[in-house]
Design an enzyme around this catalytic site. Structure first.
Site, mmCIF file in Angstrom:
data_model
loop_
_atom_site.group_PDB
_atom_site.id
_atom_site.type_symbol
_atom_site.label_atom_id
_atom_site.label_comp_id
_atom_site.label_asym_id
_atom_site.label_seq_id
_atom_site.Cartn_x
_atom_site.Cartn_y
_atom_site.Cartn_z
ATOM 1 C CE1 TYR A 34 0.955 0.121 4.598
ATOM 2 C CE2 TYR A 34 -0.100 2.097 3.662
ATOM 3 C CZ TYR A 34 0.734 0.970 4.893
ATOM 4 O OH TYR A 34 1.103 1.634 6.255
ATOM 5 C CE LYS A 148 3.365 2.940 2.704
ATOM 6 N NZ LYS A 148 3.279 3.301 4.547
ATOM 7 C CD GLU A 181 9.638 1.950 10.960
ATOM 8 O OE1 GLU A 181 9.961 2.848 10.144
ATOM 9 O OE2 GLU A 181 9.859 1.636 10.728
ATOM 10 C CG LEU A 205 8.241 2.905 5.526
ATOM 11 C CD1 LEU A 205 8.120 1.662 4.410
ATOM 12 C CD2 LEU A 205 7.004 3.610 5.342
HETATM 13 N N1 PLP Z 1 7.471 4.035 9.390
HETATM 14 C C1 PLP Z 1 6.619 3.235 9.276
HETATM 15 C C2 PLP Z 1 6.355 1.688 10.059
HETATM 16 C C3 PLP Z 1 4.938 3.680 8.159
HETATM 17 O O1 PLP Z 1 4.047 3.312 8.350
HETATM 18 C C4 PLP Z 1 5.610 5.086 8.095
HETATM 19 C C5 PLP Z 1 4.249 5.374 6.809
HETATM 20 O O2 PLP Z 1 2.792 5.065 6.827
HETATM 21 C C6 PLP Z 1 6.347 5.792 8.252
HETATM 22 C C7 PLP Z 1 7.429 5.209 8.782
HETATM 23 C C8 PLP Z 1 6.662 6.965 8.106
HETATM 24 O O3 PLP Z 1 6.607 7.183 5.957
HETATM 25 P P1 PLP Z 1 6.098 8.293 4.839
HETATM 26 O O4 PLP Z 1 6.861 9.015 5.465
HETATM 27 O O5 PLP Z 1 6.816 7.564 3.943
HETATM 28 O O6 PLP Z 1 4.241 8.666 5.548
#
Ligand code: PLP
Length: 286
Positions: A34, A148, A181, A205
């Site tokens: 996603y 993701k 994170e 991620l």
């Molecule tokens: N880390 C995780 C586990 C996430 O699910 C997300 C976003 O959904 C992020 C970091 C932040 O990523 P982004 O800046 O691409 O939204």
């Protein structure tokens, strides 16, 4: 409440009218990918970066989808929705096939879903100045968090632990004590004016907001150190903040009930909040 519009395999319909087979592999196995993107002033923010990450995630799990066509349908849906402040959710699963663990034969059609919804009341806006409160929880997730995947149970458990504690987010802690994170955010510390964050790898991620914030920090001559921050070091840092598509740049002022730094959003974080807002303003003006 206006109707949320969806594009389901190329057909536009109200989201509530989308019907999916119980044999969809996303439903059975969490076998799908996603993306979530913000829309500001009717324009998708960081579209290219999100589409590139979608392509990469799909490739990593060998789901064969036409991302360029999917992107066009996404933009058409956004235009049709007329939404100015919104959130786009995209999902591609491996499709429908009798339940077996191994992948179905090549040619099985992925199920592709997009919806666009209004997103005016961000859940984090009120914490942008006061700072958010977080809890720490063990990172229970799998070893490919760089993909993701829609399989988010570990993240959901962490987010629920935060909600139960009356907090806005959970920080996931690895076995070696490092802050990995958030449940749906990237995490950063600030010490002596320098920004620390976890280096990219299979355990996090590659956040799109993270990448932009690192670029903005660079541009603002704020030094960035890509090295993990230990939970045990939290008492010594000056500032802590999170980034994410929906949270944007979010100061954190409390961890497990203890204040961080001065207990207020710090100057480096607030500078990055401002620089991030400038990027949004530029998109809207363009
Ligand atoms: N880390 C995780 C586990 C996430 O699910 C997300 C976003 O959904 C992020 C970091 C932040 O990523 P982004 O800046 O691409 O939204």
């Amino acid at each position: 409440m206006s109707v949320t519009l969806a594009d389901w395999n190329g057909e536009v319909m109200p989201l509530e009218d989308v019907k999916v087979s119980v044999l969809d592999r996303g439903f059975l196995f969490g076998d799908g990918i996603y993306e979530a993107l913000r829309v500001y002033g009717g324009k998708p923010f960081l579209l290219r970066e999100h589409m590139d990450r979608l392509k990469r995630s799909l490739k990593e799990v060998s789901i064969d989808a036409d991302v360029d066509a999917f992107e066009k349908r996404t933009l058409n849906l956004l235009a049709k929705s007329g939404i100015k402040e919104g959130l786009i959710y995209q999902q591609v699963t491996r499709g429908v096939y009798p339940r077996v663990h191994k992948y179905p034969p090549k040619g099985t059609k992925p199920n592709e879903l997009v919806w666009v919804k209004e997103f005016t009341e961000t859940p984090f806006a009120e914490f942008r100045e006061s700072g958010a409160a977080v809890v720490t929880v063990p990172d229970l997730r799998w070893k490919r968090c760089d993909i993701k995947s829609i399989n988010l149970l570990g993240n959901c458990m962490a987010a629920e632990a935060a909600a139960q504690a009356g907090c806005q987010e959970a920080l996931l802690i690895a076995e070696d004590g490092s802050i990995v994170e958030g449940s749906h955010t990237s995490a950063f510390g600030v010490k002596d004016g320098r920004v620390w964050t976890m280096p990219l790898g299979p355990n996090i991620l590659p956040g799109i907001t993270r990448a932009l914030v690192l670029k903005l920090a660079n541009r603002a001559n704020i030094e960035v150190i890509e090295r993990s921050l230990l939970k045990s070091e939290l008492g010594q840092i000056d500032e802590l903040f999170l980034t994410g598509t929906t949270s944007e740049v979010l100061p954190v002022t409390k961890v497990d009930g203890h204040g961080v730094g001065t207990g207020k959003a710090g100057p480096v974080t607030l500078r990055l909040v401002a620089e991030y807002q400038k990027e949004i303003d530029e998109l809207v003006r363009s």
